[in-house]
Design a protein around this motif. Structure first.
Motif, short mmCIF file in Angstrom:
data_model
loop_
_atom_site.label_atom_id
_atom_site.label_comp_id
_atom_site.label_asym_id
_atom_site.label_seq_id
_atom_site.Cartn_x
_atom_site.Cartn_y
_atom_site.Cartn_z
N TRP A 119 -30.43 26.36 -30.08
CA TRP A 119 -29.39 25.73 -31.30
C TRP A 119 -30.22 26.25 -32.71
O TRP A 119 -28.91 26.04 -33.51
N GLN A 120 -31.47 26.12 -32.37
CA GLN A 120 -31.73 26.63 -33.97
C GLN A 120 -30.99 28.18 -34.54
O GLN A 120 -31.06 28.08 -35.49
N LEU A 175 -26.29 21.48 -21.38
CA LEU A 175 -24.53 21.47 -21.62
C LEU A 175 -24.33 20.58 -22.82
O LEU A 175 -22.96 21.45 -23.97
N ARG A 176 -24.43 19.85 -23.01
CA ARG A 176 -24.07 18.84 -24.15
C ARG A 176 -24.65 19.84 -25.54
O ARG A 176 -23.11 19.44 -26.78
N HIS A 225 -21.62 25.84 -29.27
CA HIS A 225 -21.01 26.95 -29.92
C HIS A 225 -21.38 28.25 -28.23
O HIS A 225 -20.73 28.90 -28.59
N ILE A 226 -20.66 27.45 -27.01
CA ILE A 226 -20.14 27.89 -25.71
C ILE A 226 -18.92 28.85 -26.34
O ILE A 226 -17.32 28.15 -26.13
N LEU A 257 -17.71 18.55 -15.82
CA LEU A 257 -17.89 18.52 -17.25
C LEU A 257 -17.08 19.19 -18.49
O LEU A 257 -17.20 19.04 -19.54
N LEU A 258 -17.27 20.87 -18.07
CA LEU A 258 -16.10 21.53 -19.30
C LEU A 258 -14.75 21.33 -18.55
O LEU A 258 -14.30 21.03 -19.98
N LYS A 259 -14.37 20.56 -18.05
CA LYS A 259 -13.07 19.53 -17.91
C LYS A 259 -13.32 18.54 -18.80
O LYS A 259 -12.42 18.69 -19.83
#
Length: 315
Positions: free
Chosen positions: A186-187, A218-219, A224-225, A262-264
């Motif tokens: 994240w940084q 993941l959240r 960024h994913i 979660l991806l869905k």
């Protein structure tokens, strides 16, 4: 033509002997709504015992949507030969009915001449995503100083990616490499071009490092994913010490049901690179010759792909 026909007969016989899926004409015939499935690519590291044509044919025969080509030192395509060999790999894909999309590289610096040449060749051939090299902490730098330095490198790569219409992805990897912690990623990415620079999210490594908190990670990284890696593991006691032991999909500790839900929920249906890191006669490590019958490797690939599709549809 006789050589090509012999190759096709060999691949067909090998795959059928392993109980493989039907031929390329209907790779997803058994799925109810194939358009909702992610695009599954086999990591070519596990096919380096085959040439480009055979690797692409096997990927198509087994039902994969493509090949995540390893374009790095000791990879399927060597960086110094990218201009001559990568077009051959792409042509092999197209002949198998697949398209170039993913590749794994050692790219890490937008000012490096080799990295620039590799990315320009990649873009011209139609690839869209590449995985970057991993960064390391230097002994003469504090960790915050190193992260600031790598943040600048990500900004630079983002600019180059934008020029070439590519998306560079940094993989979270368990251990002491930069980015094992999602907060490091994240940084590094907070000021980079969000459209052209991101994360190749690896749930196996995230679970090793995150334990019960991987959902928070993941959240955090969700915006960024850009691509994901799928593989499994469990903790095992080896020679009196606890260590990570890689397993086939569904036999380890990764909570694929919660992960896929979660991806869905996040509407994250991005390209997938499937890895097989458990013992497979050397294929797990990118060997160019195997100590087991190649049909065993093909069967493992088919089994993991079938399991992933079932888990996705059930989530």
């Amino acid at each position: 033509m006789s050589e090509n026909n012999s190759r096709r007969r060999f691949l067909k016989q090998s795959l059928l002997a392993a109980g493989a899926l039907p031929l390329v004409s209907a790779p997803f015939a058994a799925t109810a709504q194939p358009s909702q499935l992610p695009k599954f690519h086999i990591f070519s590291k596990h096919l380096q015992f085959l040439n480009y044509a055979d690797a692409a044919s096997v990927a198509a025969e087994l039902g994969f949507d493509g090949v995540d080509w390893s374009v790095r030192p000791n990879g399927h395509v060597l960086p110094e030969r990218v201009e001559t060999d990568l077009p051959k790999a792409v042509e092999a894909l197209k002949r198998a009915g697949l398209s170039p999309l993913l590749m794994t590289t050692a790219v890490g610096d937008s000012t490096d001449a080799t990295d620039q040449r590799l990315l320009k060749t990649t873009a011209a051939l139609g690839f869209r995503y590449y995985r970057m090299n991993w960064y390391r902490y230097l002994p003469n730098q504090s960790m915050p100083e190193a992260l600031r330095m790598y943040e600048e490198k990500m900004i630079g790569l983002g600019k180059l990616n934008k020029e070439l219409n590519l998306i560079g992805c940094y993989q979270n990897h368990a251990g002491e490499l930069v980015g094992a912690s999602v907060w490091e990623l994240w940084q590094m990415l907070k000021n980079a071009d969000l459209q052209h620079t991101g994360v190749q999210y690896d749930i196996r490594h995230a679970t090793v490092e995150g334990g019960l908190s991987w959902k928070n990670g993941l959240r955090l990284l969700r915006p960024h994913i850009k691509t994901i890696v799928l593989k499994d593991f469990r903790w095992a006691k080896l020679n009196g010490r606890w260590a990570v032991e890689n397993t086939p999909i569904g036999e380890g500790m990764v909570d694929f049901t919660s992960y896929f839900k979660l991806l869905k929920q996040y509407d994250l249906n991005v390209p997938v690179s499937v890895h097989l890191e458990y013992p497979l006669g050397g294929a797990e490590n990118g060997a160019t010759s195997l100590s087991i019958d190649k049909k065993v490797v093909f069967e493992a690939m088919k089994r993991d792909l079938r399991k992933l599709k079932a888990l996705w549809e059930a989530a």
